[in-house]
Design a protein around this motif. Structure first.
Motif, mmCIF file in Angstrom:
data_model
loop_
_atom_site.group_PDB
_atom_site.id
_atom_site.type_symbol
_atom_site.label_atom_id
_atom_site.label_comp_id
_atom_site.label_asym_id
_atom_site.label_seq_id
_atom_site.Cartn_x
_atom_site.Cartn_y
_atom_site.Cartn_z
ATOM 1 N N ALA A 33 -38.080 -1.265 -11.091
ATOM 2 C CA ALA A 33 -37.475 -0.532 -9.950
ATOM 3 C C ALA A 33 -38.956 0.234 -9.763
ATOM 4 O O ALA A 33 -38.984 0.501 -8.485
ATOM 5 C CB ALA A 33 -36.246 0.384 -10.361
ATOM 6 N N LEU A 34 -39.464 1.077 -10.548
ATOM 7 C CA LEU A 34 -40.610 2.055 -10.169
ATOM 8 C C LEU A 34 -41.876 1.097 -9.466
ATOM 9 O O LEU A 34 -42.318 1.600 -8.884
ATOM 10 C CB LEU A 34 -41.177 2.675 -11.595
ATOM 11 N N GLN A 35 -41.894 -0.047 -10.186
ATOM 12 C CA GLN A 35 -43.015 -0.737 -9.397
ATOM 13 C C GLN A 35 -42.469 -1.349 -8.168
ATOM 14 O O GLN A 35 -43.535 -1.425 -7.209
ATOM 15 C CB GLN A 35 -43.234 -2.151 -10.364
ATOM 16 N N PHE A 36 -41.458 -1.590 -7.793
ATOM 17 C CA PHE A 36 -41.043 -1.905 -6.498
ATOM 18 C C PHE A 36 -41.291 -0.542 -5.560
ATOM 19 O O PHE A 36 -41.898 -0.996 -4.431
ATOM 20 C CB PHE A 36 -39.503 -2.173 -6.209
ATOM 21 N N VAL A 37 -41.014 0.469 -5.990
ATOM 22 C CA VAL A 37 -40.929 1.582 -5.100
ATOM 23 C C VAL A 37 -42.790 1.865 -4.979
ATOM 24 O O VAL A 37 -43.207 2.220 -3.824
ATOM 25 C CB VAL A 37 -40.648 2.938 -5.934
ATOM 26 N N ALA A 38 -43.457 1.484 -6.098
ATOM 27 C CA ALA A 38 -45.090 1.972 -6.083
ATOM 28 C C ALA A 38 -45.703 0.625 -4.896
ATOM 29 O O ALA A 38 -46.593 1.125 -4.117
ATOM 30 C CB ALA A 38 -45.837 1.757 -7.306
#
Length: 194
Positions: A33-38
């Motif tokens: 999820a955090l990779q998607f946001v980044a």
């Protein structure tokens, strides 16, 4: 019944001269999820606010907006439409007119909800993973029964004695498939939950 997204979804709306662009996608873990946001955040934008829910884990960020006016409404949009394993990013370019706390909550929550409403979704099925092994003589007959149990092969390896599979299937099929496997392999196969 919870849902997840089948692919990347996006939505754009202008509210009182501020532009809001929403990106949403499935995420299997908090790290994903955090990779998607980044990967989808826009550095030139005024704010990149986001939220994700993966099972009982959730997190959100207001990214400089007043506390509770961006991330939490995005999370409420995810929960309100019964999504799980989903990350949502709402990018805002400030247009010169202040929206106030209520306006921000409606804008972030509303655009996130609209993106999720329009997105292609699929029902999440509670799956079980099992490592099983059988001889070459039983392999074809066992594998031919997998479609009837909505079973997918996650991993397949061979050795001198037969095949080793890691399979995934709906939890509701666990007892019936385990019994069938024992019967088809005449008790010679191995079956263990992962």
């Amino acid at each position: 019944m919870p849902y997840t997204l089948t692919g990347l979804a996006s939505y754009q709306e202008e509210i009182k001269k501020s532009r809001f662009t929403v990106f949403a996608a499935a995420a299997q873990s908090p790290a994903q999820a955090l990779q998607f946001v980044a990967a989808h955040r826009v550095a030139e934008a005024t704010h990149n606010c986001w939220a994700y829910r993966i099972g009982s884990e959730y997190r959100f960020s207001d990214d400089g907006e007043p506390g509770g006016t961006a991330g939490r409404p995005i999370l409420k949009a995810i929960e309100g439409q019964q999504y799980d394993r989903v990350a949502v990013l709402v990018v805002r370019w400030f247009g010169g007119i202040k929206l106030g706390p209520g306006g921000l909550i409606r804008a972030y929550g509303g655009t996130a909800a609209q993106c999720l409403r329009l997105a292609d979704k699929t029902e999440l099925i509670d799956e079980v993973m099992v490592a099983c092994r059988c001889g070459f003589a039983d392999m074809a007959v066992v594998q031919s029964r997998f479609p009837a149990f909505s079973t997918r092969i996650v991993e397949e390896t061979f050795d001198g004695e037969g095949v080793r599979w890691t399979i995934a299937f709906p939890r509701t099929q666990e007892e019936a498939l385990a019994q069938l496997f024992v019967n088809l392999t005449r008790g010679q196969g191995s079956w263990s939950p992962v």
